[in-house]
Design an enzyme around this catalytic site. Structure first.
Site, mmCIF file in Angstrom:
data_model
loop_
_atom_site.group_PDB
_atom_site.id
_atom_site.type_symbol
_atom_site.label_atom_id
_atom_site.label_comp_id
_atom_site.label_asym_id
_atom_site.label_seq_id
_atom_site.Cartn_x
_atom_site.Cartn_y
_atom_site.Cartn_z
ATOM 1 C CD GLN A 114 -2.949 -1.177 2.255
ATOM 2 O OE1 GLN A 114 -2.697 -1.875 3.225
ATOM 3 N NE2 GLN A 114 -4.031 -0.436 2.186
ATOM 4 C CG HIS B 179 -1.021 -6.153 5.152
ATOM 5 N ND1 HIS B 179 -1.077 -5.525 6.382
ATOM 6 C CD2 HIS B 179 -2.151 -5.767 4.509
ATOM 7 C CE1 HIS B 179 -2.169 -4.792 6.470
ATOM 8 N NE2 HIS B 179 -2.841 -4.914 5.342
ATOM 9 C CG ASN C 41 -3.549 -7.581 7.734
ATOM 10 O OD1 ASN C 41 -3.650 -7.055 8.853
ATOM 11 N ND2 ASN C 41 -4.300 -7.218 6.705
ATOM 12 C CD GLU C 42 -8.161 -6.847 7.972
ATOM 13 O OE1 GLU C 42 -8.595 -6.857 6.799
ATOM 14 O OE2 GLU C 42 -8.389 -5.918 8.763
HETATM 15 C C1 BGC Z 1 -6.464 -3.890 5.944
HETATM 16 C C2 BGC Z 1 -5.770 -2.685 5.353
HETATM 17 C C3 BGC Z 1 -6.805 -1.728 4.765
HETATM 18 C C4 BGC Z 1 -7.710 -1.261 5.896
HETATM 19 C C5 BGC Z 1 -8.783 -0.271 5.469
HETATM 20 C C6 BGC Z 1 -7.758 -3.592 6.618
HETATM 21 O O1 BGC Z 1 -8.711 -4.435 6.056
HETATM 22 O O2 BGC Z 1 -5.602 -4.642 6.719
HETATM 23 O O3 BGC Z 1 -4.865 -3.134 4.398
HETATM 24 O O4 BGC Z 1 -6.219 -0.655 4.109
HETATM 25 O O5 BGC Z 1 -8.343 -2.354 6.499
HETATM 26 O O6 BGC Z 1 -9.643 -0.831 4.531
#
Ligand code: BGC
Length: 404
Positions: free
Chosen positions: A25, A119, A163-164
């Protein structure tokens, strides 16, 4: 806007105070990743490609200088698998040296690095061989993690494996079931096979990190949608939430910490998710403005994984109006302080995001504490950056004034 806190809550010992970013990002030119490829092959829902992003691959020193000057003590950033392992089994010494310098550079500035290993982006070759559900995916991920030893063995205390993971499963579900679009409220059904595979990958990566240094605190960071039952829909809410969230929290019960990431809420009625009311304030991502989300997310996570320390690893708002950002953070920090006072073991707060960045398909939603000029890449901190950073000096969380 709440600039002056009514009172404050001291940080618990060792509290992490900072902001988060993700490599794809902000770095720019992550050309060997699956996302770069998606951005240049006419994928629906991708409005513009990431290109140079904030050029943080070259300007990370400037970014860390800013964080330290602002008062932050912790920086969560991700390292890019596609750069470190550009071809299967071939590890780039230069990329590893780059990320190692970032870890050293953080410490030199008084910042503790939290390193995310994955990520959302993977090397293109990994995606082409079938991604997370292909045979051997977890082993390949663990091999990459072992290769990251020169980065991680430099005193890093917190590592996030993935991540997530729940959003990865949700996106895989959306891709399998249609065009990858999201419903107007709620989330697509996660792909069960991906859920299983990603949990396996997390376990393999955790073991690989512990091989490097058994004292590194490992965990993963989970997207929390703050599901709220309306009209007595408690059971429907629990059933909706479980595959989208709780299963990933349950999988983290033996971890050293859990990352809590929240932005807004989702209300669930007997027939499923209910869109936010027409007159609700919405942010640039169209999410309902709901600063209390983080408090609910922390309490829910603590309920599902009792005893596991929690770190808020992302929380913030996409807005062009920094006064609304200040207001959002004031409300959110009040919730974090209240949770700590109620005994929830919260060990850190990392805002999303340090910089305006590439929001997975568009630069329009601006989450940053710091803006950047897309031509010169000059950084400009917003008032919210100094306000938030300042609590790193007082080591306190601000409380909102209470109405009697
Ligand atoms: C993610 C980020 C994203 C943020 C806002 C999260 O889902 O880890 O990469 O930019 O939320 O949408």
């Amino acid at each position: 806007m709440t600039m002056t806190p009514a009172s404050s809550t001291p940080f618990p010992d060792g509290f992490l105070w900072g902001a988060s970013t993700a490599a794809h990002q902000i770095e720019g030119n992550n050309t060997n990743s699956d996302w770069w490829h998606k951005e240049h092959s006419g994928t629906p829902h991708i409005k513009e490609p990431s290109l140079d992003a904030a050029d943080s691959y070259h300007r990370w020193r400037e970014d860390m200088d800013l964080m330290a000057v602002l008062g932050f003590t912790d920086y969560r950033f991700s390292i890019e698998w596609a750069r470190i392992e550009p071809a299967p089994g071939h590890f780039s010494r230069a990329a590893l040296a780059h990320y190692r310098r970032m870890v050293e550079g953080a410490f030199e500035r008084g910042l503790r690095p939290m390193v995310t290993l994955h990520h959302f982006t993977v090397p293109r070759w990994f995606e082409e061989r079938g991604g997370w559900t292909a045979d051997g995916a977890a082993d390949l991920f663990a091999r990459y993690v072992r290769a990251c030893a020169p980065v991680l063995n430099q005193g890093v205390r917190h590592v996030c494996t993935i991540n997530e993971p729940n959003m990865i499963a949700v996106m895989a579900g959306a891709a399998k079931n249609g065009d990858g679009g999201f419903p107007p409220a709620g989330l697509p059904t996660p792909d069960a096979e991906t859920t299983e595979a990603i949990i396996e990958a997390h376990r393999a990566a955790t073991a690989a990190v512990k091989e490097i240094d058994a004292t590194i605190n490992t965990g993963w960071t989970i997207a929390n949608q703050v599901y709220q039952a309306v009209d007595g829909a408690e059971e429907a809410t629990a059933a909706y939430r479980h595959p989208r969230e709780d299963v990933f929290i349950e999988a983290a019960r033996a971890d050293d910490w859990i990352g809590v990431q929240s932005y807004t809420r989702t209300r669930i009625g007997p027939d499923g998710p209910i869109p936010a009311p027409e007159d609700a304030e919405r942010t640039l991502t169209q999410w309902e403005y709901y600063p209390s989300a983080v408090g609910h997310a922390l309490r829910h996570t603590a309920e599902i994984a009792p005893g596991v320390p929690l770190v808020v690893t992302e929380n913030g708002i996409a807005t062009a109006d920094d006064d609304r950002r200040l207001d959002y953070y004031a409300g959110a920090l009040d919730e974090v302080a209240a949770a700590i006072e109620d005994g929830v073991d919260v060990q850190g707060y990392l805002a999303w995001s340090l910089l305006d960045n590439y929001e997975w398909g568009s630069y329009e939603p601006t989450f940053g504490l710091v803006a950047f000029d897309p031509e010169t890449f000059a950084r400009t901190p917003k008032p919210s950056a100094a306000w938030l950073g300042g609590f790193g000096r007082t080591r306190t969380l601000p409380r909102l004034p209470r109405t009697p």
